[in-house]
Design an enzyme around this catalytic site. Structure first.
Site, PDB file in Angstrom:
ATOM      1  N   GLY A  63     -11.003  -5.523   8.892  1.00  0.00           N
ATOM      2  CA  GLY A  63      -9.990  -6.404   9.327  1.00  0.00           C
ATOM      3  C   GLY A  63      -9.917  -7.364  10.901  1.00  0.00           C
ATOM      4  O   GLY A  63     -10.011  -7.907  11.029  1.00  0.00           O
ATOM      5  N   ASP A 119      -7.168  -5.523  13.545  1.00  0.00           N
ATOM      6  CA  ASP A 119      -5.923  -6.708  13.494  1.00  0.00           C
ATOM      7  C   ASP A 119      -4.773  -6.329  13.723  1.00  0.00           C
ATOM      8  O   ASP A 119      -3.947  -7.756  13.524  1.00  0.00           O
ATOM      9  CB  ASP A 119      -6.278  -6.998  11.165  1.00  0.00           C
ATOM     10  CG  ASP A 119      -6.567  -5.731  11.020  1.00  0.00           C
ATOM     11  OD1 ASP A 119      -6.036  -4.495  11.480  1.00  0.00           O
ATOM     12  OD2 ASP A 119      -7.073  -6.006   9.824  1.00  0.00           O
ATOM     13  N   ASP A 122       1.025  -2.431  11.958  1.00  0.00           N
ATOM     14  CA  ASP A 122       1.702  -2.108  11.214  1.00  0.00           C
ATOM     15  C   ASP A 122       2.992  -1.041  11.054  1.00  0.00           C
ATOM     16  O   ASP A 122       3.790  -1.087  12.230  1.00  0.00           O
ATOM     17  CB  ASP A 122       2.022  -2.024   9.544  1.00  0.00           C
ATOM     18  CG  ASP A 122       2.460  -2.362   8.110  1.00  0.00           C
ATOM     19  OD1 ASP A 122       3.496  -2.598   8.538  1.00  0.00           O
ATOM     20  OD2 ASP A 122       2.232  -2.303   7.608  1.00  0.00           O
ATOM     21  N   LYS A 150       3.661  -6.513  13.270  1.00  0.00           N
ATOM     22  CA  LYS A 150       4.752  -6.519  12.631  1.00  0.00           C
ATOM     23  C   LYS A 150       6.034  -6.332  13.297  1.00  0.00           C
ATOM     24  O   LYS A 150       6.136  -5.256  13.434  1.00  0.00           O
ATOM     25  CB  LYS A 150       5.026  -6.622  11.415  1.00  0.00           C
ATOM     26  CG  LYS A 150       3.574  -7.197   9.970  1.00  0.00           C
ATOM     27  CD  LYS A 150       3.925  -5.976   8.583  1.00  0.00           C
ATOM     28  CE  LYS A 150       2.529  -6.989   7.721  1.00  0.00           C
ATOM     29  NZ  LYS A 150       2.515  -6.606   6.471  1.00  0.00           N
ATOM     30  N   PHE A 171       3.364 -10.201   4.088  1.00  0.00           N
ATOM     31  CA  PHE A 171       1.967  -9.702   4.417  1.00  0.00           C
ATOM     32  C   PHE A 171       1.417 -10.889   4.303  1.00  0.00           C
ATOM     33  O   PHE A 171       1.865 -11.561   3.972  1.00  0.00           O
ATOM     34  CB  PHE A 171       1.971  -9.359   2.569  1.00  0.00           C
ATOM     35  CG  PHE A 171       0.489  -8.237   2.676  1.00  0.00           C
ATOM     36  CD1 PHE A 171       0.502  -7.143   2.661  1.00  0.00           C
ATOM     37  CD2 PHE A 171      -0.245  -9.233   1.820  1.00  0.00           C
ATOM     38  CE1 PHE A 171      -0.304  -6.571   2.974  1.00  0.00           C
ATOM     39  CE2 PHE A 171      -1.594  -8.805   2.025  1.00  0.00           C
ATOM     40  CZ  PHE A 171      -1.762  -7.268   2.196  1.00  0.00           C
ATOM     41  N   VAL A 172       0.159 -10.530   4.966  1.00  0.00           N
ATOM     42  CA  VAL A 172       0.167 -11.677   5.420  1.00  0.00           C
ATOM     43  C   VAL A 172      -1.867 -11.490   5.352  1.00  0.00           C
ATOM     44  O   VAL A 172      -1.946 -10.048   5.368  1.00  0.00           O
ATOM     45  CB  VAL A 172      -0.224 -12.240   7.519  1.00  0.00           C
ATOM     46  CG1 VAL A 172       1.217 -12.574   7.620  1.00  0.00           C
ATOM     47  CG2 VAL A 172      -0.154 -11.086   7.802  1.00  0.00           C
ATOM     48  N   ASP A 178      -7.359  -9.310   4.759  1.00  0.00           N
ATOM     49  CA  ASP A 178      -7.577  -9.541   2.791  1.00  0.00           C
ATOM     50  C   ASP A 178      -6.070  -9.331   2.166  1.00  0.00           C
ATOM     51  O   ASP A 178      -5.121  -8.205   2.622  1.00  0.00           O
ATOM     52  CB  ASP A 178      -8.392  -8.178   2.683  1.00  0.00           C
ATOM     53  CG  ASP A 178      -8.116  -6.918   2.666  1.00  0.00           C
ATOM     54  OD1 ASP A 178      -7.230  -6.453   4.048  1.00  0.00           O
ATOM     55  OD2 ASP A 178      -8.414  -6.755   1.208  1.00  0.00           O
ATOM     56  N   ARG A 184     -10.455 -12.866   3.798  1.00  0.00           N
ATOM     57  CA  ARG A 184     -10.885 -12.722   4.546  1.00  0.00           C
ATOM     58  C   ARG A 184     -10.911 -13.602   6.161  1.00  0.00           C
ATOM     59  O   ARG A 184     -10.854 -14.067   6.387  1.00  0.00           O
ATOM     60  CB  ARG A 184     -11.259 -11.350   5.023  1.00  0.00           C
ATOM     61  CG  ARG A 184     -11.220 -10.094   4.215  1.00  0.00           C
ATOM     62  CD  ARG A 184     -12.013  -9.449   5.030  1.00  0.00           C
ATOM     63  NE  ARG A 184     -11.965  -7.851   4.479  1.00  0.00           N
ATOM     64  CZ  ARG A 184     -11.003  -7.090   4.843  1.00  0.00           C
ATOM     65  NH1 ARG A 184     -10.453  -7.048   5.339  1.00  0.00           N
ATOM     66  NH2 ARG A 184     -10.615  -5.759   3.796  1.00  0.00           N
TER      67      ARG A 184
HETATM   68  P1  XMP Z   1      -0.338   1.130  10.012  1.00  0.00           P
HETATM   69  O1  XMP Z   1       0.501   0.998   8.932  1.00  0.00           O
HETATM   70  O2  XMP Z   1      -1.240   2.426  10.139  1.00  0.00           O
HETATM   71  O3  XMP Z   1      -1.506   0.002   9.323  1.00  0.00           O
HETATM   72  O4  XMP Z   1       0.091  -0.056  11.502  1.00  0.00           O
HETATM   73  C1  XMP Z   1      -2.547  -0.594   9.872  1.00  0.00           C
HETATM   74  C2  XMP Z   1      -3.201  -1.395   8.265  1.00  0.00           C
HETATM   75  O5  XMP Z   1      -2.894  -1.545   7.278  1.00  0.00           O
HETATM   76  C3  XMP Z   1      -3.336  -2.813   6.952  1.00  0.00           C
HETATM   77  N1  XMP Z   1      -2.097  -4.399   6.381  1.00  0.00           N
HETATM   78  C4  XMP Z   1      -2.152  -5.468   7.024  1.00  0.00           C
HETATM   79  N2  XMP Z   1      -3.248  -6.087   6.286  1.00  0.00           N
HETATM   80  N3  XMP Z   1      -2.236  -7.891   5.442  1.00  0.00           N
HETATM   81  C5  XMP Z   1      -3.387  -6.964   5.726  1.00  0.00           C
HETATM   82  O6  XMP Z   1      -3.832  -7.961   4.713  1.00  0.00           O
HETATM   83  C6  XMP Z   1      -1.004  -7.087   6.354  1.00  0.00           C
HETATM   84  O7  XMP Z   1       0.923  -8.194   6.025  1.00  0.00           O
HETATM   85  C7  XMP Z   1      -1.141  -6.043   6.394  1.00  0.00           C
HETATM   86  N4  XMP Z   1      -0.284  -4.932   6.449  1.00  0.00           N
HETATM   87  C8  XMP Z   1      -1.169  -3.777   7.616  1.00  0.00           C
HETATM   88  C9  XMP Z   1      -4.770  -3.573   7.750  1.00  0.00           C
HETATM   89  O8  XMP Z   1      -5.798  -2.568   7.946  1.00  0.00           O
HETATM   90  C10 XMP Z   1      -4.459  -2.482   9.518  1.00  0.00           C
HETATM   91  O9  XMP Z   1      -4.542  -2.143   9.939  1.00  0.00           O
END
Ligand code: XMP
Length: 202
Positions: A63, A119, A122, A150, A171-172, A178, A184
């Protein structure tokens, strides 16, 4: 820094496809111009912080690749670049999935000042576990930079050192992010409508 939401727009043609499979409008959260301004600000904050320190940027695949390409070209201090591939396995609410890091791609971080670049933050589990791993591998210091954070989702106690934009809990996709490995290549960040998430499964 809160993001100005430009509202719902219908992106036109330069990619040759409409990112919304349901044919509806796509909510662009961050336009190309807004992303460019945010990344310039991140790069300047990073350059300021590492003025006296040799920097090793470590990008989290996949990402972060678009962000990495734009960000490192604006960093104004000497730096090395590495990448790593991390995959988290789905766990339960009480037992989060284990993070597996591909050892073949691991850069040398012993005695280095490491900046992990991802990227999106979350739940924060990925980056918080990677910070521990970098320390375990002998990094001299470990900081974190994320393009997006987020709101209201974080579970792991990690305060990122550099944040591009705070976004709502949606969700972005785009700019490296992706859905099922698609989108992407969008040059902006867009929130996917639930109808599109369903349509993309088919
Ligand atoms: P955590 O929960 O460990 O997650 O902070 C980080 C990874 O989760 C994926 N992620 C997303 N990917 N749109 C995406 O395309 C989203 O809204 C999203 N939210 C979490 C991403 O791979 C990130 O590195």
């Amino acid at each position: 820094m809160p993001v100005e939401l430009p509202g719902t727009v219908r992106p036109q043609g330069r990619l040759g496809f409409h990112p919304s499979k349901s044919g509806g409008s796509v909510k662009v959260l961050l336009s190309e111009d807004e992303l460019a301004a945010g990344i310039a600000r991140l790069a300047s904050e990073i350059s300021e912080r590492y003025r006296e320190l040799p920097l090793t940027v470590v990008g989290v695949l996949t990402g972060s690749i678009v962000l990495l390409a734009d960000l490192i070209r604006m960093i104004e201090v000497p730096m090395r670049l590495g990448v790593l591939q991390a995959r988290s396995y789905r766990g339960t609410t009480t037992h989060p999935g284990k993070l597996e890091v591909n050892p073949d791609l691991m850069p040398e971080v012993r005695n280095r000042h490491v900046l992990l670049v991802d990227d999106i933050l979350d739940t924060g589990r990925t980056l918080s576990q990677l910070v521990i791993q970098m320390h375990d591998m002998g990094a001299m210091s470990v900081r974190t930079a994320v393009l997006l954070r987020k709101r209201g989702r974080q579970q792991a106690p990690l305060e990122p050192d550099f944040v591009g934009f705070e976004i709502p809990n949606e969700f972005v996709v785009g700019y490296g992010l992706d859905y099922n490995d698609y989108y992407r290549n969008l040059p902006y960040v867009a929130a996917m409508e639930s109808a599109d998430l369903e349509a993309a499964k088919t």
